[in-house]
Design a protein around this motif. Structure first.
Motif, short mmCIF file in Angstrom:
data_model
loop_
_atom_site.label_atom_id
_atom_site.label_comp_id
_atom_site.label_asym_id
_atom_site.label_seq_id
_atom_site.Cartn_x
_atom_site.Cartn_y
_atom_site.Cartn_z
N ASN A 178 0.81 -1.20 0.05
CA ASN A 178 -0.05 0.09 -0.08
C ASN A 178 0.99 1.38 0.05
O ASN A 178 2.15 1.15 -0.03
CB ASN A 178 -1.03 -0.06 1.03
N VAL A 179 0.25 2.48 0.01
CA VAL A 179 0.88 3.65 0.03
C VAL A 179 1.64 4.00 1.54
O VAL A 179 1.03 3.68 2.23
CB VAL A 179 0.03 4.97 -0.53
N ARG A 180 2.59 4.86 1.28
CA ARG A 180 3.43 5.30 2.58
C ARG A 180 2.49 5.92 3.56
O ARG A 180 2.45 5.75 4.86
CB ARG A 180 4.39 6.27 2.28
N GLY A 181 1.55 6.66 3.02
CA GLY A 181 0.59 7.36 4.09
C GLY A 181 -0.39 6.49 5.00
O GLY A 181 -0.93 6.80 5.83
N LEU A 182 -0.47 5.11 4.74
CA LEU A 182 -0.99 4.22 5.59
C LEU A 182 -0.45 4.22 7.03
O LEU A 182 -0.84 3.65 8.01
CB LEU A 182 -1.11 2.72 4.87
N LEU A 183 1.14 4.50 6.77
CA LEU A 183 1.53 4.61 8.15
C LEU A 183 1.12 5.07 9.20
O LEU A 183 1.10 4.95 10.47
CB LEU A 183 3.19 4.49 7.99
N ARG A 184 0.68 6.38 8.78
CA ARG A 184 0.29 7.46 9.73
C ARG A 184 -1.33 7.82 9.69
O ARG A 184 -1.84 8.57 10.28
CB ARG A 184 1.04 8.89 9.46
N HIS A 185 -1.95 6.93 9.09
CA HIS A 185 -3.52 7.41 8.79
C HIS A 185 -3.85 7.08 9.99
O HIS A 185 -3.73 6.23 10.95
CB HIS A 185 -4.00 6.42 7.65
N ASP A 186 -4.89 7.96 10.47
CA ASP A 186 -5.52 8.04 11.78
C ASP A 186 -4.59 7.78 12.94
O ASP A 186 -4.78 7.17 13.87
CB ASP A 186 -6.78 7.10 11.72
N GLY A 187 -3.40 8.47 12.99
CA GLY A 187 -2.36 8.31 14.14
C GLY A 187 -1.70 6.93 14.16
O GLY A 187 -1.33 6.47 15.19
#
Length: 425
Positions: A189-198
């Protein structure tokens, strides 16, 4: 492999300190830091980058290319099942690493047609993955792989497993694992999943995967790591989050792709100008982009031109580095999007004032030149832009092979063992 300070590297190679800092910032070379924060560089890596640049700018580019689609000569004996297959970037990479696909699932008609026209022997199932029953594949699948789309959902962190993820494509990925119980799985998946919703979204996903149990109480050991494609024989700065799991009765070792000590530049990939259909700029936009130098963007425009072109975006915060962006021959491309002419994420050719064409897009994603894309030009851009680079898929396949074998013996140059910081306990 000699590591030196930035000042020593500058003296030995004849490259300014400012240039080395810029290369480091752009990901062309990599620095390591000691416990005092002092940066050290691989001297061989810097010399390779400088040599490539010197050869290209002097017109002696023959023999300097480092572009290839990686492929093994024979199958490795393992079977795989591919979900959300798209145009086949990961699937082709896994095939090139030796895996035999039992089934590929894809909902988009054009992408499914792309898979069929290139690999008539593949078992491509077109339609919603929610309609598939995976129980028939129990004990038949070595690897289940899927780049599940990640909708913008968030949770309160109650860790309710499947109940937290119902209605998402991740749930379908987890359901496929639960029903087929493959020896191992890999999701991306994309990098943004690491920080999604904290971080709660990823935590819920990991808890869901760890909660899966087979009929004999088998579970999965799960790990994840962010991987940068530009260090895996891909001429593109593209980051993907890899999530891996191995079944408890198979082993407890997982592996991630080993970073190479070189990059593949845009010149390596498309310097011979592959010809194909592609988008073009309107005359007004072309007149603006003609003023942008190689490797430049909106900040390189005259202020009045930049303000007129960017409109209200000019006054917003952030770097806006994708606007009026012209790529550089000597670097990997920026991450490809579904359209190279979008105003926020432009991908202008380094030399000609035009968007990258379809075959250039495909080269940057390391698809072979013979790989066809169905559905027309816009559909081709979309399929390529959404794909996992084929060569990264190859390295992912090598990681899966090592885990299934229980050892990196024979593939040490391709993989590194997961460490404790990779594991979600």
């Amino acid at each position: 492999m000699k590591s030196v300070s930035i000042s020593e590297a500058s003296f030995l190679v004849g490259v300014s300190i400012d240039t080395l800092r810029r290369w480091d910032k752009r990901g062309i070379i990599r620095a390591t830091r000691d416990n005092r924060g002092v940066r050290y560089f691989n001297l061989d890596e810097i010399e390779r980058v400088k040599s490539k640049r010197d050869c290209r700018t002097s017109g002696h580019s023959q023999g300097t290319r480092n572009y290839q689609v990686l492929k093994d000569e024979s199958p490795n004996g393992y079977k795989s099942l591919d979900l959300f297959a798209g145009a086949g970037g990961t699937a082709l990479g896994l095939e090139n690493a030796g895996f035999q696909h039992v089934l590929l699932s894809e909902i988009d008609k054009d992408a499914a047609d792309t898979l069929r026209v290139n690999r008539p022997e593949w078992n491509v199932i077109e339609g919603d993955v929610a309609n598939l029953d995976f129980k028939e594949f129990t004990d038949e699948i070595d690897l289940l792989e899927g780049g599940f789309p990640c909708q913008a959902f968030s949770y309160a962190g109650n860790s309710r497993g499947f109940e937290d993820t119902r209605g998402t494509m991740f749930f379908q990925f987890a359901r496929a694992i639960s029903e087929s119980m493959p020896k191992m799985f890999i999701g991306e998946n994309v990098r943004g999943l690491l920080r999604h919703d904290g971080g709660k979204t990823l935590e819920t996903m990991m808890n869901t995967l760890k909660s899966i149990r087979g009929k004999n109480n088998e579970t999965y050991r799960v790990a994840y790591r962010l991987v940068k494609a530009q260090y895996h024989d891909v001429p593109q700065k593209r980051e993907r989050l890899l999530v891996m799991g191995i079944r408890s009765d198979i082993g407890d070792k997982l592996y991630f792709p080993r970073e190479r000590d070189y990059i593949v530049s845009l010149w390596d990939a498309i310097g011979d100008y592959p010809k194909s259909e592609g988008q073009s700029y309107p005359l007004k936009k072309k007149a603006v982009l003609e003023q942008v130098p190689e490797g430049g963007y909106w900040k390189d425009l005259p202020e009045d031109v930049a303000k007129s072109y960017m409109g209200s975006s000019y006054y917003l915060g952030g770097g806006k580095t994708g606007m009026a962006r012209r790529l550089s021959w000597d670097e990997p491309s920026l991450t490809l999007t579904c359209s190279p002419a979008q105003k926020q994420t432009e991908r202008c050719h380094p030399e000609e004032t035009r968007p990258l064409n379809v075959r250039e897009y495909a080269r940057i994603q390391t698809f072979p030149d013979e790989w066809q894309f169905k559905g027309g030009t816009s559909a081709a851009y979309k399929q390529i832009g959404n794909a996992v680079p084929v060569n990264l898929g190859y390295y992912i396949g090598k990681c899966a092979y090592a885990a299934l074998q229980g050892s990196e013996k024979g593939v040490e140059k391709f993989v590194v063992p997961a460490n404790e910081t990779d594991y979600v306990i």
